[in-house]
Write an enzyme that holds these catalytic residues in place. Structure first.
Site, PDB file in Angstrom:
ATOM      1  N   ARG A  42      17.708  43.311  41.912  1.00 49.24           N
ATOM      2  CA  ARG A  42      16.960  42.253  41.222  1.00 49.24           C
ATOM      3  C   ARG A  42      16.645  41.061  42.129  1.00 49.24           C
ATOM      4  NH1 ARG A  42      21.570  39.726  37.120  1.00 49.24           N
ATOM      5  NH2 ARG A  42      22.943  38.844  38.729  1.00 49.24           N
ATOM      6  N   ASN A  93      25.497  51.192  44.985  1.00 50.86           N
ATOM      7  CA  ASN A  93      26.258  50.172  45.695  1.00 50.86           C
ATOM      8  C   ASN A  93      26.473  48.890  44.885  1.00 50.86           C
ATOM      9  OD1 ASN A  93      27.314  48.768  48.213  1.00 50.86           O
ATOM     10  ND2 ASN A  93      25.458  47.562  47.828  1.00 50.86           N
ATOM     11  N   ASN A  97      32.597  41.698  41.023  1.00 48.15           N
ATOM     12  CA  ASN A  97      33.909  41.456  40.418  1.00 48.15           C
ATOM     13  C   ASN A  97      33.801  40.166  39.609  1.00 48.15           C
ATOM     14  OD1 ASN A  97      36.610  41.200  39.779  1.00 48.15           O
ATOM     15  ND2 ASN A  97      37.312  41.826  41.816  1.00 48.15           N
ATOM     16  N   SER A 143      36.019  50.730  44.604  1.00 46.29           N
ATOM     17  CA  SER A 143      36.911  49.629  44.970  1.00 46.29           C
ATOM     18  C   SER A 143      38.358  50.031  44.756  1.00 46.29           C
ATOM     19  CB  SER A 143      36.593  48.398  44.117  1.00 46.29           C
ATOM     20  OG  SER A 143      37.593  47.415  44.244  1.00 46.29           O
ATOM     21  N   GLN A 150      44.081  44.504  39.645  1.00 45.61           N
ATOM     22  CA  GLN A 150      44.003  43.231  40.351  1.00 45.61           C
ATOM     23  C   GLN A 150      44.513  42.088  39.490  1.00 45.61           C
ATOM     24  OE1 GLN A 150      40.440  42.120  42.792  1.00 45.61           O
ATOM     25  NE2 GLN A 150      40.233  40.460  41.296  1.00 45.61           N
ATOM     26  N   TYR A 156      35.648  44.938  35.448  1.00 42.54           N
ATOM     27  CA  TYR A 156      35.393  45.496  36.772  1.00 42.54           C
ATOM     28  C   TYR A 156      36.350  46.650  37.065  1.00 42.54           C
ATOM     29  CZ  TYR A 156      34.651  45.496  41.869  1.00 42.54           C
ATOM     30  OH  TYR A 156      34.359  45.858  43.168  1.00 42.54           O
ATOM     31  N   LYS A 160      35.094  50.397  37.794  1.00 39.68           N
ATOM     32  CA  LYS A 160      35.345  51.083  39.061  1.00 39.68           C
ATOM     33  C   LYS A 160      36.221  52.324  38.867  1.00 39.68           C
ATOM     34  CE  LYS A 160      32.782  48.791  41.828  1.00 39.68           C
ATOM     35  NZ  LYS A 160      31.591  49.476  42.418  1.00 39.68           N
ATOM     36  N   GLU A 188      39.837  45.425  51.555  1.00 40.26           N
ATOM     37  CA  GLU A 188      39.634  44.067  52.054  1.00 40.26           C
ATOM     38  C   GLU A 188      38.602  44.104  53.173  1.00 40.26           C
ATOM     39  OE1 GLU A 188      41.234  41.822  50.229  1.00 40.26           O
ATOM     40  OE2 GLU A 188      42.138  43.519  49.182  1.00 40.26           O
ATOM     41  N   THR A 191      33.066  40.121  54.045  1.00 38.50           N
ATOM     42  CA  THR A 191      31.667  39.959  53.688  1.00 38.50           C
ATOM     43  C   THR A 191      31.394  38.489  53.383  1.00 38.50           C
ATOM     44  OG1 THR A 191      32.137  40.301  51.340  1.00 38.50           O
ATOM     45  CG2 THR A 191      31.639  42.272  52.672  1.00 38.50           C
TER      46      THR A 191
END
Length: 266
Positions: A42, A93, A97, A143, A150, A156, A160, A188, A191
């Site tokens: 987008r 892709n 999160n 992930s 987490q 998320y 995943k 980890e 990015t």
């Protein structure tokens, strides 16, 4: 190494991230191999990326798409196939999160699933007839959160986890057509968004040092280029007998014995 990706039409979602993001790095690496990228995203940043690609003599296409909208995804695949007549690879892709935890509303939780999971299903659903013709393959970007949890991100994590489930389901579903389906699991990776997160929290430098010390191989973050290199190998015919696999690129962060970590965290 020539991976044999020249002129392959590769549909990639979420490739319009900032320079140095995983999606943008995969995109750049595809172009270096001579593949034809078809971006579903987008963000208008992709216009700039496609212009750069064409200046380098490679064709490419940007389909501006809200991947939470099924009709827009369907239209994007129609646009891609109308132009090129085929699809050789799908790389899912997209991943945000978004912190939709147990305190989230039903709508927020469902929005997380639509973005991070349902979009994967819909892109593959509409691309499958063309993948059958090309005997192409699917690569889902996953992930570690699917495996480790987490905290504070139920949407998320659920998405995943679903991505890994779909990866193996599609490997079974499509094996009779010679279509492979695999996933890359990221832990980890340094990015721009990771850097922004570190900078946004209290004692970010200390947190980063603590994380890095827990990465067994070389005590460093994974680079986006290392992710991209594994992605390209996996979608290529160099990996022609690999399907239904979860390939973890993380320096041993998730799976290796903690006894490897001999240094005490600060």
């Amino acid at each position: 190494m020539d991976l044999g990706l020249k002129n392959k039409v590769v549909v990639i979602s979420g490739a319009a991230g900032m320079k140095g993001s995983i999606g943008e790095t995969i995109l750049h690496s595809l172009v270096e191999e001579g593949a034809i990228p078809a971006i579903i995203d987008r963000n208008d940043r992709a216009i700039e990326y496609i212009d750069e690609i064409r200046k380098n003599g490679i064709d490419g296409l940007f389909c501006k798409t809200d991947v939470t909208d099924p009709e827009q995804i369907k239209k994007a695949i129609e646009t891609i196939t109308k132009k090129y007549g085929r699809i050789d690879v799908v790389i899912n892709n997209v991943g945000v999160n978004d912190g939709a935890g147990l305190d989230a509303t039903y709508e927020e939780f469902m929005d997380s699933l639509k973005l991070n999971l349902v979009s994967f299903f819909l892109i593959v659903k509409y691309a499958v007839p063309f993948l059958k013709e090309s005997k192409g393959n699917i690569l889902n970007i996953g992930s570690k959160v699917a495996l480790t949890g987490q905290g504070g991100t139920s949407g998320y994590a659920a998405a995943k986890g679903g991505v890994l489930g779909l990866t193996r389901e599609w490997a079974v579903d499509l094996i009779e057509y010679g279509i492979r389906s695999n996933a890359i699991i990221i832990s980890e990776c340094w990015t721009p968004s990771y850097k922004s997160w570190i900078e946004s929290i209290d004692n970010g430098d200390q947190k980063l040092k603590s994380i890095i010390k827990n990465i067994p191989l070389e005590n460093r973050m994974t680079t986006p280029q290392e992710i991209a290199n594994t992605c390209l190998f996996t979608i290529s015919e160099k990996s022609s007998h690999t399907t239904g696999q979860f390939i973890t690129v993380d320096g041993g962060y998730v799976h290796l014995d903690r006894s490897l970590l001999t240094q005490e965290n600060d």
